[in-house]
Design an enzyme around this catalytic site. Structure first.
Site, PDB file in Angstrom:
ATOM      1  N   ARG A  25       0.830  -1.204   0.000  1.00  0.00           N
ATOM      2  CA  ARG A  25       0.000   0.000   0.000  1.00  0.00           C
ATOM      3  C   ARG A  25       0.869   1.261   0.000  1.00  0.00           C
ATOM      4  NH1 ARG A  25      -4.916  -1.950   2.721  1.00  0.00           N
ATOM      5  NH2 ARG A  25      -5.738  -3.349   1.135  1.00  0.00           N
ATOM      6  N   GLU A  37      -0.018  -8.740  -6.066  1.00  0.00           N
ATOM      7  CA  GLU A  37      -1.279  -9.330  -6.510  1.00  0.00           C
ATOM      8  C   GLU A  37      -1.133 -10.804  -6.870  1.00  0.00           C
ATOM      9  OE1 GLU A  37      -4.176  -8.272  -6.155  1.00  0.00           O
ATOM     10  OE2 GLU A  37      -3.781  -6.185  -5.653  1.00  0.00           O
ATOM     11  N   TYR A 120      -8.988 -10.521 -12.835  1.00  0.00           N
ATOM     12  CA  TYR A 120      -8.866  -9.849 -11.548  1.00  0.00           C
ATOM     13  C   TYR A 120      -7.531  -9.109 -11.422  1.00  0.00           C
ATOM     14  CZ  TYR A 120      -7.496  -8.725  -6.965  1.00  0.00           C
ATOM     15  OH  TYR A 120      -6.989  -8.006  -5.925  1.00  0.00           O
ATOM     16  N   ASP A 138     -12.802  -9.315  -6.969  1.00  0.00           N
ATOM     17  CA  ASP A 138     -12.378 -10.608  -6.435  1.00  0.00           C
ATOM     18  C   ASP A 138     -13.520 -11.185  -5.595  1.00  0.00           C
ATOM     19  OD1 ASP A 138     -12.383  -9.187  -4.092  1.00  0.00           O
ATOM     20  OD2 ASP A 138     -10.357  -9.757  -3.492  1.00  0.00           O
TER      21      ASP A 138
END
Length: 218
Positions: A25, A37, A120, A138
């Site tokens: 983040r 991811e 995704y 997701d």
DNA sequence: CTCCTGCCAG
DNA sequence: CTGGCAGGAG
């Protein structure tokens, strides 16, 4: 479709106060986001964190990853499971480095053509790293949306998936896809959980059709 | 569409 | 120990 600015506002507000402090983040580097991811597929946040740090310190750039022998990559991946993710990531890094000048593509078809990147992950990279207005849907997001909008049909039907995706897209506030996508995913992961969702402390309780109908478990 | 992978809840 | 999950591959 389900354009409701109030829902969006409350999720963003909740996220502002409750977001988890996760290593990925703190960056918008597309390579870092991509690595996170891929690791997050089928693997819990707490498990991923140390692997994410170690992986990026061993392979800080896409070029360094592309250059590394597969065995080294697999070694860093050891015990994380789902090793085809590591093979695909390595393979994709080599392709991006040799065929695309080391620049991770910013378009849907180019991203989806890379091994290991499906709908995704592609949407997550485009929204989080490149600020594009796409919904990263997701399992958490699907569950949250199905509850708020009381989508009762089988979630695996293509038409239903399409509808959920449409709602998710409509909820994205202008210029804030990155924050919103991460916010609604966090919301699903920590509050609107599969079992025993924390409806009592939910900021969307009064807007949630599943709660209204007392069927949040369906 | 079906299959695959490992973890984790039941 | 089984079966469900979750995202992508084939």
């Amino acid at each position: 479709m389900g354009h409701n600015p109030e829902i969006t506002r409350r999720i963003l507000d909740w996220y502002g106060h409750n977001q988890r402090d996760l290593p990925w983040r703190h960056t918008r580097n597309p390579y870092n986001i991509w690595v996170s991811e891929i690791m997050l597929q089928q693997t819990r946040v707490d498990t991923v964190i140390p692997y994410y740090r170690r992986f990026l310190s061993r392979f800080p750039t896409i070029e360094s990853l592309a250059r590394a022998p597969l065995q080294d990559v697999l070694k860093v991946w050891e015990n994380l499971g789902y090793y085809s993710r590591a093979r695909h990531l390595h393979d994709a890094a080599k392709r991006v480095t040799s065929l695309m000048g080391g620049v991770i593509p910013k378009t849907w078809p180019e991203l989806l053509a890379l091994p290991g990147i499906g709908p995704y992950t592609g949407a997550a990279i485009l929204s989080i790293a490149f600020d594009q207005q796409v919904a990263a849907v997701d399992a958490n997001v699907r569950r949250v949306i199905c509850r708020i909008f009381a989508v009762m049909e089988r979630i695996d039907l293509p038409g239903v998936q399409k509808r959920i995706h449409g709602i998710a897209t409509a909820l994205i506030p202008p210029k804030e896809a990155a924050r919103f996508n991460q916010g609604i995913m966090d919301f699903g992961a920590t509050l609107c959980t599969p079992q025993n969702p924390a409806c009592v402390s939910c900021p969307l309780q009064d807007l949630c059709l599943a709660f209204k109908r007392g069927c949040q478990s369906d």
